[in-house]
Design a protein around this motif. Structure first.
Motif, PDB file in Angstrom:
ATOM      1  N   GLY A 154     -11.362 -16.296 -30.569  1.00 26.68           N
ATOM      2  CA  GLY A 154     -10.232 -16.066 -29.670  1.00 26.68           C
ATOM      3  C   GLY A 154      -9.901 -17.246 -28.792  1.00 26.68           C
ATOM      4  N   GLU A 155     -10.866 -18.155 -28.569  1.00 25.22           N
ATOM      5  CA  GLU A 155     -10.603 -19.319 -27.725  1.00 25.22           C
ATOM      6  C   GLU A 155      -9.699 -20.329 -28.413  1.00 25.22           C
ATOM      7  OE1 GLU A 155     -13.922 -20.112 -30.405  1.00 25.22           O
ATOM      8  OE2 GLU A 155     -13.551 -18.513 -28.958  1.00 25.22           O
ATOM      9  N   GLY A 156      -9.519 -20.213 -29.728  1.00 30.84           N
ATOM     10  CA  GLY A 156      -8.664 -21.164 -30.451  1.00 30.84           C
ATOM     11  C   GLY A 156      -7.663 -20.529 -31.376  1.00 30.84           C
ATOM     12  N   SER A 157      -7.703 -19.199 -31.526  1.00 38.45           N
ATOM     13  CA  SER A 157      -6.820 -18.544 -32.493  1.00 38.45           C
ATOM     14  C   SER A 157      -5.361 -18.579 -32.075  1.00 38.45           C
ATOM     15  CB  SER A 157      -7.263 -17.094 -32.710  1.00 38.45           C
ATOM     16  OG  SER A 157      -7.163 -16.364 -31.494  1.00 38.45           O
ATOM     17  N   GLY A 158      -5.085 -18.790 -30.789  1.00 36.41           N
ATOM     18  CA  GLY A 158      -3.698 -18.842 -30.341  1.00 36.41           C
ATOM     19  C   GLY A 158      -3.051 -20.187 -30.509  1.00 36.41           C
ATOM     20  N   ASP A 159      -3.805 -21.183 -30.949  1.00 35.46           N
ATOM     21  CA  ASP A 159      -3.275 -22.530 -31.167  1.00 35.46           C
ATOM     22  C   ASP A 159      -2.843 -22.655 -32.623  1.00 35.46           C
ATOM     23  OD1 ASP A 159      -3.047 -25.368 -31.648  1.00 35.46           O
ATOM     24  OD2 ASP A 159      -4.103 -25.696 -29.768  1.00 35.46           O
ATOM     25  N   ASP A 160      -1.535 -22.580 -32.868  1.00 36.76           N
ATOM     26  CA  ASP A 160      -1.029 -22.594 -34.245  1.00 36.76           C
ATOM     27  C   ASP A 160      -1.384 -23.888 -34.963  1.00 36.76           C
ATOM     28  OD1 ASP A 160       0.052 -20.116 -33.825  1.00 36.76           O
ATOM     29  OD2 ASP A 160       2.037 -20.860 -33.293  1.00 36.76           O
ATOM     30  N   GLU A 161      -1.319 -25.005 -34.247  1.00 37.41           N
ATOM     31  CA  GLU A 161      -1.623 -26.293 -34.876  1.00 37.41           C
ATOM     32  C   GLU A 161      -3.076 -26.340 -35.334  1.00 37.41           C
ATOM     33  OE1 GLU A 161      -1.490 -31.101 -33.867  1.00 37.41           O
ATOM     34  OE2 GLU A 161      -0.994 -29.622 -32.326  1.00 37.41           O
ATOM     35  N   MET A 162      -3.982 -25.881 -34.486  1.00 37.01           N
ATOM     36  CA  MET A 162      -5.400 -25.891 -34.856  1.00 37.01           C
ATOM     37  C   MET A 162      -5.677 -24.912 -35.989  1.00 37.01           C
ATOM     38  SD  MET A 162      -7.877 -27.734 -33.989  1.00 37.01           S
ATOM     39  CE  MET A 162      -9.603 -27.870 -34.437  1.00 37.01           C
ATOM     40  N   MET A 163      -4.990 -23.795 -36.006  1.00 41.97           N
ATOM     41  CA  MET A 163      -5.158 -22.836 -37.100  1.00 41.97           C
ATOM     42  C   MET A 163      -4.783 -23.481 -38.426  1.00 41.97           C
ATOM     43  SD  MET A 163      -6.424 -19.854 -36.480  1.00 41.97           S
ATOM     44  CE  MET A 163      -5.987 -19.355 -38.139  1.00 41.97           C
ATOM     45  N   THR A 487     -14.843 -26.738 -18.497  1.00 41.54           N
ATOM     46  CA  THR A 487     -15.290 -25.453 -17.952  1.00 41.54           C
ATOM     47  C   THR A 487     -14.147 -24.490 -17.681  1.00 41.54           C
ATOM     48  OG1 THR A 487     -15.247 -26.465 -15.737  1.00 41.54           O
ATOM     49  CG2 THR A 487     -17.362 -26.440 -16.906  1.00 41.54           C
ATOM     50  N   GLU A 488     -12.926 -24.870 -18.027  1.00 40.03           N
ATOM     51  CA  GLU A 488     -11.802 -23.952 -17.857  1.00 40.03           C
ATOM     52  C   GLU A 488     -11.920 -22.769 -18.806  1.00 40.03           C
ATOM     53  OE1 GLU A 488      -7.993 -26.469 -16.268  1.00 40.03           O
ATOM     54  OE2 GLU A 488      -8.442 -26.581 -18.392  1.00 40.03           O
ATOM     55  N   ALA A 489     -11.261 -21.672 -18.447  1.00 42.14           N
ATOM     56  CA  ALA A 489     -11.330 -20.470 -19.287  1.00 42.14           C
ATOM     57  C   ALA A 489     -10.743 -20.735 -20.664  1.00 42.14           C
ATOM     58  CB  ALA A 489     -10.598 -19.322 -18.601  1.00 42.14           C
ATOM     59  N   LEU A 490      -9.653 -21.463 -20.722  1.00 46.98           N
ATOM     60  CA  LEU A 490      -9.038 -21.834 -22.002  1.00 46.98           C
ATOM     61  C   LEU A 490      -9.018 -23.354 -22.083  1.00 46.98           C
ATOM     62  CD1 LEU A 490      -6.096 -19.272 -22.143  1.00 46.98           C
ATOM     63  CD2 LEU A 490      -8.254 -19.173 -23.390  1.00 46.98           C
ATOM     64  N   ALA A 491     -10.159 -23.916 -22.465  1.00 42.90           N
ATOM     65  CA  ALA A 491     -10.294 -25.373 -22.483  1.00 42.90           C
ATOM     66  C   ALA A 491      -9.586 -26.012 -23.665  1.00 42.90           C
ATOM     67  CB  ALA A 491     -11.774 -25.754 -22.499  1.00 42.90           C
ATOM     68  N   GLY A 492      -9.149 -25.203 -24.625  1.00 42.51           N
ATOM     69  CA  GLY A 492      -8.484 -25.765 -25.800  1.00 42.51           C
ATOM     70  C   GLY A 492      -9.467 -25.972 -26.934  1.00 42.51           C
ATOM     71  N   PRO A 493      -8.960 -26.136 -28.149  1.00 41.62           N
ATOM     72  CA  PRO A 493      -9.842 -26.230 -29.319  1.00 41.62           C
ATOM     73  C   PRO A 493     -10.461 -27.608 -29.539  1.00 41.62           C
ATOM     74  CG  PRO A 493      -7.559 -26.337 -30.009  1.00 41.62           C
ATOM     75  CD  PRO A 493      -7.536 -26.140 -28.519  1.00 41.62           C
ATOM     76  N   ARG A 494      -9.977 -28.647 -28.872  1.00 44.79           N
ATOM     77  CA  ARG A 494     -10.512 -29.989 -29.079  1.00 44.79           C
ATOM     78  C   ARG A 494     -11.815 -30.169 -28.310  1.00 44.79           C
ATOM     79  NH1 ARG A 494      -6.912 -33.417 -31.563  1.00 44.79           N
ATOM     80  NH2 ARG A 494      -4.810 -32.610 -31.767  1.00 44.79           N
ATOM     81  N   GLN A 495     -12.687 -31.042 -28.853  1.00 52.48           N
ATOM     82  CA  GLN A 495     -13.957 -31.338 -28.215  1.00 52.48           C
ATOM     83  C   GLN A 495     -13.759 -32.443 -27.169  1.00 52.48           C
ATOM     84  OE1 GLN A 495     -16.288 -29.202 -29.043  1.00 52.48           O
ATOM     85  NE2 GLN A 495     -14.814 -28.402 -30.528  1.00 52.48           N
ATOM     86  N   ILE A 496     -14.306 -32.236 -25.997  1.00 49.86           N
ATOM     87  CA  ILE A 496     -14.137 -33.201 -24.901  1.00 49.86           C
ATOM     88  C   ILE A 496     -15.331 -34.158 -24.902  1.00 49.86           C
ATOM     89  CG2 ILE A 496     -14.032 -33.456 -22.401  1.00 49.86           C
ATOM     90  CD1 ILE A 496     -12.494 -30.882 -22.266  1.00 49.86           C
ATOM     91  N   VAL A 497     -15.049 -35.449 -24.958  1.00 49.46           N
ATOM     92  CA  VAL A 497     -16.086 -36.480 -24.954  1.00 49.46           C
ATOM     93  C   VAL A 497     -15.711 -37.505 -23.893  1.00 49.46           C
ATOM     94  CG1 VAL A 497     -17.182 -38.323 -26.290  1.00 49.46           C
ATOM     95  CG2 VAL A 497     -16.650 -36.136 -27.390  1.00 49.46           C
TER      96      VAL A 497
END
Length: 500
Positions: A154-163, A487-497
């Protein structure tokens, strides 16, 4: 006079030693000097290390173990695995900061294959496909030949591009679906079965005689309902004259113009002639007229019929016994040197020919499942485990969970149930879940992850990540901002480095 002077100059002989090398170009032409630096321009610092975010710490911080740095000797040193040697040459530091989750994904794929006794074959189910460890499992399994059915949490299913990206990484016949799809267990089970056994393309042959009889019956009904005595083949209520007397003349002229855009009615169709002379070959030829007309209209060809009336085409076929049949649609003969005839459209004469030459990919038996521990799934699993064995206690525990936590547990359970029913093994990555085995990476798994990250001569690799980089070496405040974003609730599907 001017022309003569120009001609005389052109005919003048060249002086001795006058060649192309006589005049040398300026020095800056061959090797331009260093550009003058702008004293006001900011010069970026070279990146020497990359760090993942440790969300398990309290408070979250940059991870010292999940990091990669360039040592004094120029070798890459990982905070968890030490010096990586030549295996890390050519791999971006940002990728190496995610080496641990990549190794976990490689370990999970290896354990599933060993438990199911398959070697790069079968169907693999993955939950939490945008998590770095599960994303690695999806790519490594797909590149080895397995069919992967990936479920994006659910943390990434709303991102059409990532899907779309995950769906592309799960190579055919594999696919990816959002978490919400897996909640409907019957639909998800059907999707898994379609991946295992191959998609049904309707291979059962259709009866050409039955299709022809149905077409004839529909044509007769159409001709009866919309005869050519009507202004157009439209519903009767559109022909009703329901206006006042003073508007009747204008209404009639406007209606004639309006109805002219519709297809004209059908000419009379003799049912006996239709049954006797309209064959399957005529029907196949009739169907080709639609493609020809469509192509002509789109391309603006003069061959496009101004009034395309399908019923009139059938009538012309009945009136002319020598009506020319479409050779390609009716012959369907093998072309010498090109193999059997395969139509690029539905064939009325032989509905099975459309399947010839088409490869239906099959994933094979279910090998197992890999479940990535997401924050919502972790909370839900622990709450249900503490609730006790009774169904009532578990139902009460579910009432105190958020919708996101309940959905995560239900989707992961759907994945685990299908794998368990098929006799496959289930492994957890990115943490631990009650009652399930966690995949622990070995040195061989680390090596497999490094080989997957390695970029080949074509600039491609088997293992890719989608990273959001914060350059704390240039702007130190970016390190704190990166931790805040992670640490945001919806940090997005990308990995933060974070790089330094």
């Amino acid at each position: 006079m001017k022309q003569r002077e120009i001609t005389a100059v052109m005919d003048e002989p060249l002086p001795p030693n006058y060649t192309l090398d006589s005049i040398r170009p300026p020095k800056y032409w061959g090797s331009p000097g260093e550009p003058t630096p702008d004293p006001n321009a900011y010069q970026r610092k070279a990146v020497t290390s990359a760090h993942a975010i440790d969300l398990s710490a309290n408070p979250p911080k940059l991870s010292a173990r999940d990091s990669a740095a360039i040592g004094p000797s120029g070798a890459v040193v990982h905070g968890r695995y030490g010096e990586l040697g030549e295996a890390a040459s050519g791999i971006p530091l940002e990728y190496l900061a995610l080496l641990r989750p990549a190794a976990e994904g490689a370990a999970a794929v290896r354990l599933v294959c060993e438990a199911s006794k398959v070697n790069g074959t079968g169907t693999l189910l993955v939950y939490g496909a945008t998590q770095p460890n599960a994303l690695a499992a999806v790519q490594l399994a797909s590149s080895s030949g397995m069919a992967v059915v990936a479920v994006v949490g659910g943390e990434g299913s709303g991102d059409d591009e990532m899907m779309d990206i995950v769906k592309g990484l799960a190579q055919e016949p594999g696919t990816a679906v959002p978490e919400e799809y897996a909640l409907v267990k019957r639909n998800f089970r059907d999707l898994v079965q379609a991946t295992v056994h191959g998609e049904d393309l309707g291979t059962s042959p259709q009866d050409a005689d039955a299709m022809l009889a149905e077409f004839k019956a529909n044509l007769v009904d159409y001709a009866t309902t919309f005869p050519d005595s009507l202004p157009a083949a439209v519903s009767p209520d559109m022909l009703t004259l329901d206006v006042t007397a003073r508007d009747r003349d204008n209404y009639r002229s406007n209606m004639e113009e309006y109805l002219s855009q519709f297809t004209a009615g059908s000419p009379p169709i003799n049912k006996q002639l239709l049954e006797a002379y309209f064959t399957k070959e005529h029907y196949a030829t009739f169907k080709t007229k639609f493609g020809t007309q469509t192509t002509a209209v789109i391309s603006g060809s003069e061959d496009a019929a101004k009034e395309f009336n399908p019923a009139a085409i059938v009538r012309s076929m009945l009136d002319d016994p020598a009506y020319p049949l479409d050779e390609e649609a009716t012959a369907q003969e093998e072309v010498e040197g090109a193999g059997p005839f395969v139509p690029y459209y539905f064939s009325v004469l032989d509905s099975t020919k459309i399947q010839k030459g088409l490869e239906i990919k099959k994933g094979g038996p279910i090998a197992g499942a890999i479940i990535a521990v997401t924050p919502d799934l972790q909370v839900a699993a622990e709450a249900l485990d503490k609730a006790g064995p009774s169904l009532r206690a578990k139902a009460e525990a579910l009432q105190f969970l958020t919708d996101a936590q309940r959905n995560a547990f239900a989707a992961a359970s759907s994945v685990a149930t299908i794998a368990k029913e098929a006799g496959g093994s289930i492994y957890v990555v990115g943490g631990s879940l009650p009652g399930l085995t966690t995949a622990e990476p070995t040195d061989a798994d680390v090596k497999e992850a490094l080989e997957g990250m390695e970029i080949d001569d074509m600039g491609e690799s088997r293992l890719n990540y989608f990273i959001q980089i914060y350059r704390a070496g240039d702007y130190p405040i970016y390190a704190d901002y990166a931790i805040h974003r992670a640490t945001e609730a919806l940090a997005g599907p990308r990995q933060i480095v974070v790089t330094k």
